[in-house]
Design a protein around this motif. Sequence first.
Motif, PDB file in Angstrom:
ATOM      1  N   ILE A 166       0.861  -1.180   0.000  1.00 52.01           N
ATOM      2  CA  ILE A 166       0.000   0.000   0.000  1.00 52.01           C
ATOM      3  C   ILE A 166       0.898   1.231   0.000  1.00 52.01           C
ATOM      4  CG2 ILE A 166      -1.810   1.259   1.218  1.00 52.01           C
ATOM      5  CD1 ILE A 166      -2.534  -1.421   2.529  1.00 52.01           C
ATOM      6  N   ASN A 167       1.028   1.820  -1.192  1.00 54.51           N
ATOM      7  CA  ASN A 167       1.868   3.016  -1.339  1.00 54.51           C
ATOM      8  C   ASN A 167       3.239   2.827  -0.694  1.00 54.51           C
ATOM      9  OD1 ASN A 167      -0.207   4.338  -2.713  1.00 54.51           O
ATOM     10  ND2 ASN A 167      -1.145   4.951  -0.790  1.00 54.51           N
ATOM     11  N   SER A 168       3.895   1.732  -1.054  1.00 56.99           N
ATOM     12  CA  SER A 168       5.252   1.396  -0.601  1.00 56.99           C
ATOM     13  C   SER A 168       5.330   1.005   0.870  1.00 56.99           C
ATOM     14  CB  SER A 168       6.235   2.540  -0.868  1.00 56.99           C
ATOM     15  OG  SER A 168       6.260   2.836  -2.240  1.00 56.99           O
ATOM     16  N   ARG A 169       4.193   0.867   1.524  1.00 54.66           N
ATOM     17  CA  ARG A 169       4.194   0.404   2.916  1.00 54.66           C
ATOM     18  C   ARG A 169       3.639  -1.010   2.954  1.00 54.66           C
ATOM     19  NH1 ARG A 169       1.891   5.781   4.352  1.00 54.66           N
ATOM     20  NH2 ARG A 169      -0.049   4.644   4.410  1.00 54.66           N
ATOM     21  N   PRO A 170       4.162  -1.838   3.852  1.00 58.90           N
ATOM     22  CA  PRO A 170       3.672  -3.219   3.917  1.00 58.90           C
ATOM     23  C   PRO A 170       2.264  -3.310   4.510  1.00 58.90           C
ATOM     24  CG  PRO A 170       5.519  -2.873   5.436  1.00 58.90           C
ATOM     25  CD  PRO A 170       5.295  -1.593   4.723  1.00 58.90           C
ATOM     26  N   GLY A 171       1.390  -4.002   3.793  1.00 55.70           N
ATOM     27  CA  GLY A 171       0.018  -4.188   4.253  1.00 55.70           C
ATOM     28  C   GLY A 171      -0.071  -5.050   5.494  1.00 55.70           C
ATOM     29  N   HIS A 172       0.931  -5.929   5.704  1.00 59.67           N
ATOM     30  CA  HIS A 172       0.856  -6.787   6.888  1.00 59.67           C
ATOM     31  C   HIS A 172       0.951  -5.976   8.182  1.00 59.67           C
ATOM     32  CE1 HIS A 172       5.245  -6.823   6.070  1.00 59.67           C
ATOM     33  NE2 HIS A 172       5.343  -6.840   7.378  1.00 59.67           N
ATOM     34  N   ARG A 173       1.567  -4.812   8.126  1.00 61.61           N
ATOM     35  CA  ARG A 173       1.571  -3.937   9.309  1.00 61.61           C
ATOM     36  C   ARG A 173       0.171  -3.398   9.574  1.00 61.61           C
ATOM     37  NH1 ARG A 173       7.071  -0.598   8.219  1.00 61.61           N
ATOM     38  NH2 ARG A 173       8.503  -2.298   8.696  1.00 61.61           N
ATOM     39  N   LEU A 174      -0.524  -3.038   8.501  1.00 63.47           N
ATOM     40  CA  LEU A 174      -1.901  -2.581   8.630  1.00 63.47           C
ATOM     41  C   LEU A 174      -2.784  -3.727   9.122  1.00 63.47           C
ATOM     42  CD1 LEU A 174      -4.008  -0.373   8.322  1.00 63.47           C
ATOM     43  CD2 LEU A 174      -4.180  -0.974   5.896  1.00 63.47           C
ATOM     44  N   CYS A 175      -2.514  -4.928   8.662  1.00 67.10           N
ATOM     45  CA  CYS A 175      -3.246  -6.107   9.107  1.00 67.10           C
ATOM     46  C   CYS A 175      -3.146  -6.236  10.631  1.00 67.10           C
ATOM     47  CB  CYS A 175      -2.681  -7.352   8.423  1.00 67.10           C
ATOM     48  SG  CYS A 175      -3.433  -8.919   8.909  1.00 67.10           S
ATOM     49  N   ARG A 176      -1.951  -6.101  11.153  1.00 66.57           N
ATOM     50  CA  ARG A 176      -1.752  -6.181  12.611  1.00 66.57           C
ATOM     51  C   ARG A 176      -2.508  -5.074  13.336  1.00 66.57           C
ATOM     52  NH1 ARG A 176       4.023  -6.409  11.833  1.00 66.57           N
ATOM     53  NH2 ARG A 176       4.512  -8.485  11.138  1.00 66.57           N
ATOM     54  N   LYS A 177      -2.489  -3.865  12.764  1.00 66.80           N
ATOM     55  CA  LYS A 177      -3.205  -2.739  13.381  1.00 66.80           C
ATOM     56  C   LYS A 177      -4.709  -2.992  13.397  1.00 66.80           C
ATOM     57  CE  LYS A 177       0.098   0.910  12.331  1.00 66.80           C
ATOM     58  NZ  LYS A 177       0.341   2.138  11.558  1.00 66.80           N
ATOM     59  N   ILE A 178      -5.238  -3.490  12.290  1.00 65.80           N
ATOM     60  CA  ILE A 178      -6.675  -3.772  12.207  1.00 65.80           C
ATOM     61  C   ILE A 178      -7.078  -4.754  13.298  1.00 65.80           C
ATOM     62  CG2 ILE A 178      -8.460  -4.905  10.802  1.00 65.80           C
ATOM     63  CD1 ILE A 178      -7.006  -3.697   8.321  1.00 65.80           C
ATOM     64  N   LYS A 179      -6.243  -5.756  13.523  1.00 62.39           N
ATOM     65  CA  LYS A 179      -6.555  -6.791  14.501  1.00 62.39           C
ATOM     66  C   LYS A 179      -6.475  -6.285  15.949  1.00 62.39           C
ATOM     67  CE  LYS A 179      -6.013 -10.790  11.694  1.00 62.39           C
ATOM     68  NZ  LYS A 179      -7.318 -11.376  11.786  1.00 62.39           N
ATOM     69  N   GLN A 180      -6.113  -5.021  16.134  1.00 59.19           N
ATOM     70  CA  GLN A 180      -6.066  -4.427  17.473  1.00 59.19           C
ATOM     71  C   GLN A 180      -7.182  -3.411  17.705  1.00 59.19           C
ATOM     72  OE1 GLN A 180      -2.143  -2.792  17.754  1.00 59.19           O
ATOM     73  NE2 GLN A 180      -1.159  -4.784  17.755  1.00 59.19           N
ATOM     74  N   VAL A 181      -7.993  -3.152  16.685  1.00 55.93           N
ATOM     75  CA  VAL A 181      -9.023  -2.119  16.774  1.00 55.93           C
ATOM     76  C   VAL A 181     -10.368  -2.742  17.140  1.00 55.93           C
ATOM     77  CG1 VAL A 181     -10.301  -0.369  15.458  1.00 55.93           C
ATOM     78  CG2 VAL A 181      -7.848  -0.657  15.083  1.00 55.93           C
ATOM     79  N   ASN A 182     -10.947  -2.274  18.245  1.00 57.54           N
ATOM     80  CA  ASN A 182     -12.285  -2.725  18.608  1.00 57.54           C
ATOM     81  C   ASN A 182     -13.228  -2.384  17.463  1.00 57.54           C
ATOM     82  OD1 ASN A 182     -11.612  -3.737  21.121  1.00 57.54           O
ATOM     83  ND2 ASN A 182     -11.972  -1.787  22.140  1.00 57.54           N
ATOM     84  N   GLY A 183     -14.074  -3.316  17.097  1.00 56.40           N
ATOM     85  CA  GLY A 183     -14.974  -3.112  15.979  1.00 56.40           C
ATOM     86  C   GLY A 183     -14.428  -3.674  14.683  1.00 56.40           C
ATOM     87  N   LEU A 184     -13.139  -4.000  14.653  1.00 57.25           N
ATOM     88  CA  LEU A 184     -12.529  -4.589  13.454  1.00 57.25           C
ATOM     89  C   LEU A 184     -11.726  -5.848  13.765  1.00 57.25           C
ATOM     90  CD1 LEU A 184     -11.153  -1.402  11.635  1.00 57.25           C
ATOM     91  CD2 LEU A 184     -13.192  -2.727  11.042  1.00 57.25           C
ATOM     92  N   LYS A 185     -11.298  -6.007  15.000  1.00 59.33           N
ATOM     93  CA  LYS A 185     -10.335  -7.069  15.313  1.00 59.33           C
ATOM     94  C   LYS A 185     -10.835  -8.485  15.030  1.00 59.33           C
ATOM     95  CE  LYS A 185     -11.251  -6.862  20.267  1.00 59.33           C
ATOM     96  NZ  LYS A 185     -10.611  -6.493  21.529  1.00 59.33           N
ATOM     97  N   ASN A 186     -12.148  -8.673  14.960  1.00 62.40           N
ATOM     98  CA  ASN A 186     -12.684 -10.003  14.656  1.00 62.40           C
ATOM     99  C   ASN A 186     -13.048 -10.185  13.185  1.00 62.40           C
ATOM    100  OD1 ASN A 186     -12.473 -10.919  17.336  1.00 62.40           O
ATOM    101  ND2 ASN A 186     -14.347  -9.823  17.853  1.00 62.40           N
ATOM    102  N   VAL A 187     -12.793  -9.166  12.384  1.00 60.79           N
ATOM    103  CA  VAL A 187     -13.098  -9.248  10.958  1.00 60.79           C
ATOM    104  C   VAL A 187     -11.969 -10.022  10.265  1.00 60.79           C
ATOM    105  CG1 VAL A 187     -13.463  -7.937   8.828  1.00 60.79           C
ATOM    106  CG2 VAL A 187     -14.348  -7.055  11.003  1.00 60.79           C
ATOM    107  N   PRO A 188     -12.303 -11.083   9.534  1.00 62.26           N
ATOM    108  CA  PRO A 188     -11.245 -11.822   8.848  1.00 62.26           C
ATOM    109  C   PRO A 188     -10.591 -10.973   7.758  1.00 62.26           C
ATOM    110  CG  PRO A 188     -13.416 -12.766   8.381  1.00 62.26           C
ATOM    111  CD  PRO A 188     -13.629 -11.654   9.330  1.00 62.26           C
ATOM    112  N   ILE A 189      -9.295 -11.220   7.591  1.00 64.54           N
ATOM    113  CA  ILE A 189      -8.504 -10.476   6.607  1.00 64.54           C
ATOM    114  C   ILE A 189      -7.888 -11.459   5.624  1.00 64.54           C
ATOM    115  CG2 ILE A 189      -6.488  -8.987   6.269  1.00 64.54           C
ATOM    116  CD1 ILE A 189      -7.028  -7.859   9.084  1.00 64.54           C
TER     117      ILE A 189
END
Length: 124
Positions: A55-78
């Motif tokens: 994602i714009n030269s940034r690794p998406g797996h870092r965003l994946c980890r962040k998503i999994k820490q956000v209430n309201g998103l952490k249980n959403v499969p990626i």
Amino acid sequence: MKKRVLIIENDNDIRFIVEYILNERGFETLSIPEPLDLLEIIPFRPDVILLDEFINSRPGHRLCRKIKQVNGLKNVPIIIISTAQDIELIAAECEANDHIRKPFDVDDMVATVLRIVNHQSLAY
């Protein structure tokens, strides 16, 4: 009720194609090149997130980890989607639920999304 897929993909053409395909298959989609604030995507209430690894030269797996820490998103499969050779390792490292290798076969992509969405709905 239609299942909702959030598509995070910075390549406009791929994002449009994936969105078109999933809409044609009966999904409701929201596609964005990159989330500015993860809290902004919570109201969409996605059933699954398709996340590009680059994602714009940034690794998406870092965003994946962040998503999994956000209430309201952490249980959403990626599902990580990428051309990376080691996509299986990347997906496992960030605890993604699955991966799709680019270039992808349309039927395989849809089948992966359906499998993850159906598995998730059985968990509730």
